[in-house]
Design an enzyme around this catalytic site. Structure first.
Site, PDB file in Angstrom:
ATOM      1  N   ASP A  31       7.735 -67.896  -4.632  1.00  0.00           N
ATOM      2  CA  ASP A  31       6.716 -68.553  -3.797  1.00  0.00           C
ATOM      3  C   ASP A  31       5.324 -68.315  -4.378  1.00  0.00           C
ATOM      4  O   ASP A  31       4.317 -68.503  -3.724  1.00  0.00           O
ATOM      5  CB  ASP A  31       6.791 -68.095  -2.336  1.00  0.00           C
ATOM      6  CG  ASP A  31       6.622 -66.590  -2.159  1.00  0.00           C
ATOM      7  OD1 ASP A  31       6.267 -65.895  -3.130  1.00  0.00           O
ATOM      8  OD2 ASP A  31       6.832 -66.103  -1.027  1.00  0.00           O
ATOM      9  N   LEU A  58       9.170 -62.976  -4.096  1.00  0.00           N
ATOM     10  CA  LEU A  58       8.740 -63.455  -2.781  1.00  0.00           C
ATOM     11  C   LEU A  58       7.655 -62.528  -2.261  1.00  0.00           C
ATOM     12  O   LEU A  58       7.839 -61.306  -2.278  1.00  0.00           O
ATOM     13  CB  LEU A  58       9.908 -63.456  -1.777  1.00  0.00           C
ATOM     14  CG  LEU A  58      11.031 -64.476  -1.946  1.00  0.00           C
ATOM     15  CD1 LEU A  58      12.138 -64.168  -0.943  1.00  0.00           C
ATOM     16  CD2 LEU A  58      10.514 -65.898  -1.747  1.00  0.00           C
ATOM     17  N   HIS A  59       6.548 -63.101  -1.806  1.00  0.00           N
ATOM     18  CA  HIS A  59       5.511 -62.226  -1.263  1.00  0.00           C
ATOM     19  C   HIS A  59       4.651 -62.883  -0.185  1.00  0.00           C
ATOM     20  O   HIS A  59       3.925 -62.197   0.528  1.00  0.00           O
ATOM     21  CB  HIS A  59       4.587 -61.730  -2.387  1.00  0.00           C
ATOM     22  CG  HIS A  59       3.642 -62.789  -2.874  1.00  0.00           C
ATOM     23  ND1 HIS A  59       4.029 -63.786  -3.739  1.00  0.00           N
ATOM     24  CD2 HIS A  59       2.342 -63.024  -2.618  1.00  0.00           C
ATOM     25  CE1 HIS A  59       3.010 -64.573  -4.001  1.00  0.00           C
ATOM     26  NE2 HIS A  59       1.968 -64.152  -3.324  1.00  0.00           N
ATOM     27  N   ARG A  60       4.721 -64.204  -0.041  1.00  0.00           N
ATOM     28  CA  ARG A  60       3.819 -64.871   0.899  1.00  0.00           C
ATOM     29  C   ARG A  60       4.151 -64.495   2.331  1.00  0.00           C
ATOM     30  O   ARG A  60       5.317 -64.544   2.739  1.00  0.00           O
ATOM     31  CB  ARG A  60       3.876 -66.393   0.715  1.00  0.00           C
ATOM     32  CG  ARG A  60       3.257 -66.831  -0.599  1.00  0.00           C
ATOM     33  CD  ARG A  60       2.977 -68.314  -0.663  1.00  0.00           C
ATOM     34  NE  ARG A  60       2.334 -68.618  -1.938  1.00  0.00           N
ATOM     35  CZ  ARG A  60       1.030 -68.517  -2.165  1.00  0.00           C
ATOM     36  NH1 ARG A  60       0.217 -68.161  -1.191  1.00  0.00           N
ATOM     37  NH2 ARG A  60       0.527 -68.787  -3.353  1.00  0.00           N
ATOM     38  N   PRO A  61       3.126 -64.143   3.116  1.00  0.00           N
ATOM     39  CA  PRO A  61       3.372 -63.758   4.517  1.00  0.00           C
ATOM     40  C   PRO A  61       4.199 -64.787   5.281  1.00  0.00           C
ATOM     41  O   PRO A  61       5.055 -64.424   6.091  1.00  0.00           O
ATOM     42  CB  PRO A  61       1.957 -63.632   5.092  1.00  0.00           C
ATOM     43  CG  PRO A  61       1.104 -63.258   3.918  1.00  0.00           C
ATOM     44  CD  PRO A  61       1.706 -63.992   2.753  1.00  0.00           C
TER      45      PRO A  61
END
Length: 386
Positions: free
Chosen positions: A299, A221-224
């Site tokens: 994501d 997971l990394h999307r703002p």
């Protein structure tokens, strides 16, 4: 403006731009294919430094057999406007000093658009690899970068045929777009024999490899939009905890995600659950983890493609995807961010084995070769006509 005399256009390099980790996987096979083409296509590899971690970059370049960049602009982080402007300021002198037969950009990061803008305004051909992908969500900065880069590109190489409909709808001339396949799969196929076995990875991280013996999932997971707000991240983590009660989850933590988990008081919770928390992993390590996984929850756009190529079920924790072919033909299921949907989809995979799909057309490991052959002929024709 530089007054240095440049060689004839045909002897100038194709400037190849990378700015962030996903770009490396796309550029490595292209650089190799350009060198192997006869005659070879001269290149100049420029790293903008948009995302830069010295240790991780060294590892990635080695894993992918990508040569060290000829130039690093060392732009660093900043707001989207600051970063884009800084790349443009630092990239233009590179063109003035070295010239450019063309500028080749990949993907959809800020560096992609910034370098394309500089080239277009200097009347240098812009080549966009991975063109025409659309999520339909203009709140995503990457979507804006994709749309604008495609509008100013002279030659657009696509990964799937549906991209051509997107480009046609936006007024891009049909002859500018060429379907070549997915260059990321070139890297995956070339690297798979060297992928690090999950048991070996866990042992090196001081974890018990036996924890994976009965199967495991992988989480990224990394999307703002997913990790910056407690209102979104807390329910997602709650869903992952439910999944982890049935299947151990290997969670390779992006720095942004780790920071927010700590800020929201969630990290200690995860460490006490059926999670195996790891720092960001190299390409070969992630490839090994994904190849052996029961399912992947992510994501990431690139991981949607890689799991489809590997035949591993993927649950994408987003409301949209710019890679619809991974859902229509591949192993990907778009589940959104609602915790009930995430848990239900994961349970379905565990009970049924999940989607296996098929590998899409031209995801065959030879995309970069097709790009090299087409671009060499295209450049020769364009230069004669000029």
């Amino acid at each position: 403006m530089s007054t240095a005399k440049l060689p004839p256009k045909a002897e100038q390099p194709v400037i190849c731009v990378v700015g962030a980790r996903p770009n490396y996987m796309k550029m490595a096979p292209i650089i190799r294919a350009f060198a192997a083409h006869r005659p070879a296509l001269k290149t100049l590899l420029v790293h903008t430094g948009q995302h830069y971690d010295a240790a991780m970059n060294d590892r990635l370049f080695a894993d992918l057999q990508l040569p060290r960049p000829d130039i690093n602009l060392e732009v660093g982080s900043g707001s989207h406007a600051v970063q884009t402007a800084e790349v443009m300021k630092r990239f233009e002198p590179v063109i003035e000093q070295h010239g450019a037969r063309a500028v080749l950009v990949v993907g959809d990061v800020n560096s992609t658009l910034a370098c394309a803008l500089v080239a277009a305004k200097r009347h240098i051909p812009v080549i966009h690899v991975e063109a025409g992908l659309r999520s339909g969500d203009r709140k995503m900065p990457e979507e804006i970068n994709r749309i604008l880069t495609d509008q100013i590109s002279d030659l657009l190489y696509t990964t799937e045929r549906s991209a051509h409909a997107n480009l046609q709808r936006e007024g891009v001339a049909e002859e500018r777009a060429v379907f070549v396949g997915n260059v990321m799969i070139d890297s995956l196929m070339a690297s798979l024999p060297q992928a690090v076995a999950p048991a070996e990875l866990l042992a090196a991280a001081g974890q018990n490899p036996e924890r994976l013996a009965q199967g495991y999932g992988v989480v990224t997971l990394h999307r703002p939009s997913n990790v910056d707000s407690a209102d979104t991240l807390v329910p997602i983590i709650g869903a992952l905890r439910e999944v982890a009660a049935r299947l151990p989850l290997v969670f390779a933590l992006h720095p942004r995600t780790r920071g927010n988990l700590e800020r929201f008081g969630l990290l200690r919770e995860l460490e006490a659950e059926n999670f195996i928390i790891l720092p960001p992993q190299g390409y070969l390590e992630m490839l090994g983890l994904m190849a052996g996984a029961t399912l992947v929850l992510t994501d990431s756009g690139g991981i949607q493609e890689e799991t489809t190529a590997l035949g591993v079920p993927c649950l994408t924790i987003r409301e949209n995807t710019e890679r619809p072919i991974t859902v229509e033909q591949g192993t990907n299921t778009l589940v959104g961010v609602a915790p009930e949907a995430i848990v239900t989809a994961a349970r379905s995979v565990l009970e049924s084995g999940g989607k296996r799909g098929r590998v899409p057309e031209y995801w065959d490991g030879h995309t970069a070769e097709r790009i090299a052959a087409h671009l060499a002929a295209w450049l020769k024709t364009a230069e004669v006509e000029a």
